[in-house]
Design a protein around this motif. Structure first.
Motif, mmCIF file in Angstrom:
data_model
loop_
_atom_site.group_PDB
_atom_site.id
_atom_site.type_symbol
_atom_site.label_atom_id
_atom_site.label_comp_id
_atom_site.label_asym_id
_atom_site.label_seq_id
_atom_site.Cartn_x
_atom_site.Cartn_y
_atom_site.Cartn_z
ATOM 1 N N ASP A 45 6.261 6.416 1.982
ATOM 2 C CA ASP A 45 4.764 6.876 2.253
ATOM 3 C C ASP A 45 4.038 6.868 1.016
ATOM 4 O OD1 ASP A 45 5.503 7.278 4.991
ATOM 5 O OD2 ASP A 45 6.330 9.344 4.267
ATOM 6 N N ASP A 46 4.948 7.345 -0.291
ATOM 7 C CA ASP A 46 3.755 7.135 -1.728
ATOM 8 C C ASP A 46 3.499 5.609 -1.964
ATOM 9 O OD1 ASP A 46 4.422 9.638 -2.063
ATOM 10 O OD2 ASP A 46 6.139 9.143 -3.738
ATOM 11 N N ALA A 49 0.373 5.047 0.485
ATOM 12 C CA ALA A 49 -0.717 5.659 0.055
ATOM 13 C C ALA A 49 -1.444 4.985 -1.321
ATOM 14 C CB ALA A 49 -0.151 7.193 -0.246
ATOM 15 N N LYS A 52 -3.072 1.878 -0.440
ATOM 16 C CA LYS A 52 -4.598 2.040 0.001
ATOM 17 C C LYS A 52 -5.350 1.941 -1.029
ATOM 18 C CE LYS A 52 -3.297 3.655 4.579
ATOM 19 N NZ LYS A 52 -3.263 4.892 5.658
ATOM 20 N N THR A 53 -5.198 2.820 -2.090
ATOM 21 C CA THR A 53 -6.140 3.254 -2.896
ATOM 22 C C THR A 53 -6.203 2.292 -4.163
ATOM 23 O OG1 THR A 53 -4.671 4.585 -4.142
ATOM 24 C CG2 THR A 53 -6.000 5.575 -2.568
#
Length: 84
Positions: A45-46, A49, A52-53
């Motif tokens: 999940d990290d 995330a 994505k950025t």
């Protein structure tokens, strides 16, 4: 667990990118790029995330796995030295 020997080769970042692109262009090879964003993540999940950025031009490859028939992989990797 992998029961087959795996050669670990080294290459500068620009050669690693070139290897990745050349291997992806081969329909009969399985190619996986490993990036530094994943290397920093604590869990999946990290990783997602952070990915994505992070602008795509800032995602650096740290490793590439190429799987296929030896006579298809060797021409792409034969000039790279083994990790000592």
């Amino acid at each position: 667990m992998n029961l087959h020997p795996v050669a670990v080769l080294i290459a500068p970042a620009d050669e690693l990118r070139e290897l990745h692109h050349r291997a992806l262009a081969q329909d009969d090879l399985i190619t996986v790029g490993f990036n530094e964003v994943a290397q920093r993540a604590r869990d999946y999940d990290d990783h997602l995330a952070a990915l994505k950025t992070t602008p795509s031009q800032r995602v650096s490859l740290v490793a590439v796995a190429v799987f296929g028939r030896r006579n298809r992989v060797t021409p792409l990797t034969k000039r790279l030295p083994l990790l000592a």
